[in-house]
Design a protein around this motif. Structure first.
Motif, short mmCIF file in Angstrom:
data_model
loop_
_atom_site.label_atom_id
_atom_site.label_comp_id
_atom_site.label_asym_id
_atom_site.label_seq_id
_atom_site.Cartn_x
_atom_site.Cartn_y
_atom_site.Cartn_z
N LEU A 6 56.08 -28.19 -35.76
CA LEU A 6 56.77 -26.95 -35.42
C LEU A 6 57.12 -26.23 -36.72
O LEU A 6 57.72 -26.82 -37.61
CB LEU A 6 58.05 -27.25 -34.63
CG LEU A 6 59.00 -26.09 -34.39
CD1 LEU A 6 58.36 -24.99 -33.56
CD2 LEU A 6 60.29 -26.58 -33.73
N ILE A 8 59.27 -23.10 -38.07
CA ILE A 8 60.28 -22.09 -37.78
C ILE A 8 60.30 -21.14 -38.97
O ILE A 8 60.81 -21.47 -40.04
CB ILE A 8 61.67 -22.73 -37.54
CG1 ILE A 8 61.59 -23.80 -36.45
CG2 ILE A 8 62.68 -21.65 -37.18
CD1 ILE A 8 62.86 -24.62 -36.28
N ALA A 32 57.88 -20.70 -34.16
CA ALA A 32 59.10 -20.05 -33.67
C ALA A 32 59.54 -19.05 -34.74
O ALA A 32 59.49 -19.36 -35.93
CB ALA A 32 60.20 -21.08 -33.42
N GLY A 38 63.51 -21.82 -32.43
CA GLY A 38 63.06 -23.05 -33.06
C GLY A 38 63.73 -24.28 -32.49
O GLY A 38 63.07 -25.30 -32.24
N ILE A 50 59.21 -30.84 -38.40
CA ILE A 50 59.65 -29.45 -38.27
C ILE A 50 59.67 -28.84 -39.67
O ILE A 50 60.31 -29.38 -40.58
CB ILE A 50 61.06 -29.37 -37.64
CG1 ILE A 50 61.04 -29.99 -36.24
CG2 ILE A 50 61.57 -27.93 -37.62
CD1 ILE A 50 62.41 -30.25 -35.64
N LEU A 52 60.88 -25.71 -41.75
CA LEU A 52 61.99 -24.79 -41.52
C LEU A 52 62.23 -23.86 -42.69
O LEU A 52 62.53 -24.31 -43.80
CB LEU A 52 63.26 -25.63 -41.26
CG LEU A 52 64.59 -24.92 -41.10
CD1 LEU A 52 64.58 -23.99 -39.89
CD2 LEU A 52 65.72 -25.94 -40.98
#
Length: 129
Positions: A6, A8, A32, A38, A50, A52
Motif C-alpha cells: 500500500l 499512501i 491511497a 490509507g 505500507i 507512507l
C-alpha cells in the motif's frame, strides 16, 4: 500470489514512479491519496508493507503512522516513510510515530525496490509470494 504493498501518497508523480518500479518487480500495488483513505485501505486489503508519505493533506504521515500502529491486525506490517523530510530529527520523529523504516525522496530508481524489500520479513522477500 503477489505481495501487496500500500502506498499512501498524495503526489501523483511520486505515486506513479513508486508504483511503476514496484509492479515491474512483481509487487501488487494499492494506492491511497490521503491518510484517512490509507488507513481504511490498510485495514481492508491486508498489505505486506505500507509506504507512507509524511506530507499529506488533512492528516499528516506522523498521525497516520500512529493510527496504523493501534490496529492489531496490522501488527508486524512494516510502515516505511518515503519522504522529502530530511532535516535533523525528522527520521527519529517518524520512527517514534510508529514507522519501521525511512527512505528519503527523491527516490533512487536503482535502489528503491531493494530498500523496500529489506523491510519485509524474510519469508516475504519474493514479490511473487
Amino acid at each position: 500470489m503477489k505481495q501487496r504493498l500500500l502506498i499512501i501518497e498524495d503526489n501523483e508523480q511520486n505515486f506513479y514512479m513508486m508504483r511503476f518500479l514496484l509492479e515491474k518487480s512483481g509487487f501488487e500495488v494499492i494506492g491511497a491519496g490521503d491518510g484517512k483513505e490509507g488507513i481504511e485501505k490498510a485495514l481492508d486489503t491486508n498489505p505486506q508493507a505500507i509506504l507512507l508519505d509524511i506530507q499529506l493533506p488533512e492528516m499528516d504521515g506522523y498521525a497516520v503512522a500512529a493510527e496504523l500502529t493501534k490496529h492489531d491486525e496490522l501488527n508486524g506490517v512494516p510502515i516505511i516513510a518515503v519522504t522529502s523530510y530530511a532535516m535533523v530529527g525528522d527520521r527519529e520523529r517518524v520512527l517514534a510515530a510508529g514507522a519501521t523504516g525511512y527512505i528519503e525522496k527523491p527516490i533512487d530508481p536503482e535502489t528503491f525496490v531493494a530498500e523496500i524489500v529489506r523491510y519485509l520479513p524474510a519469508s516475504q522477500t519474493d514479490p511473487e509470494g
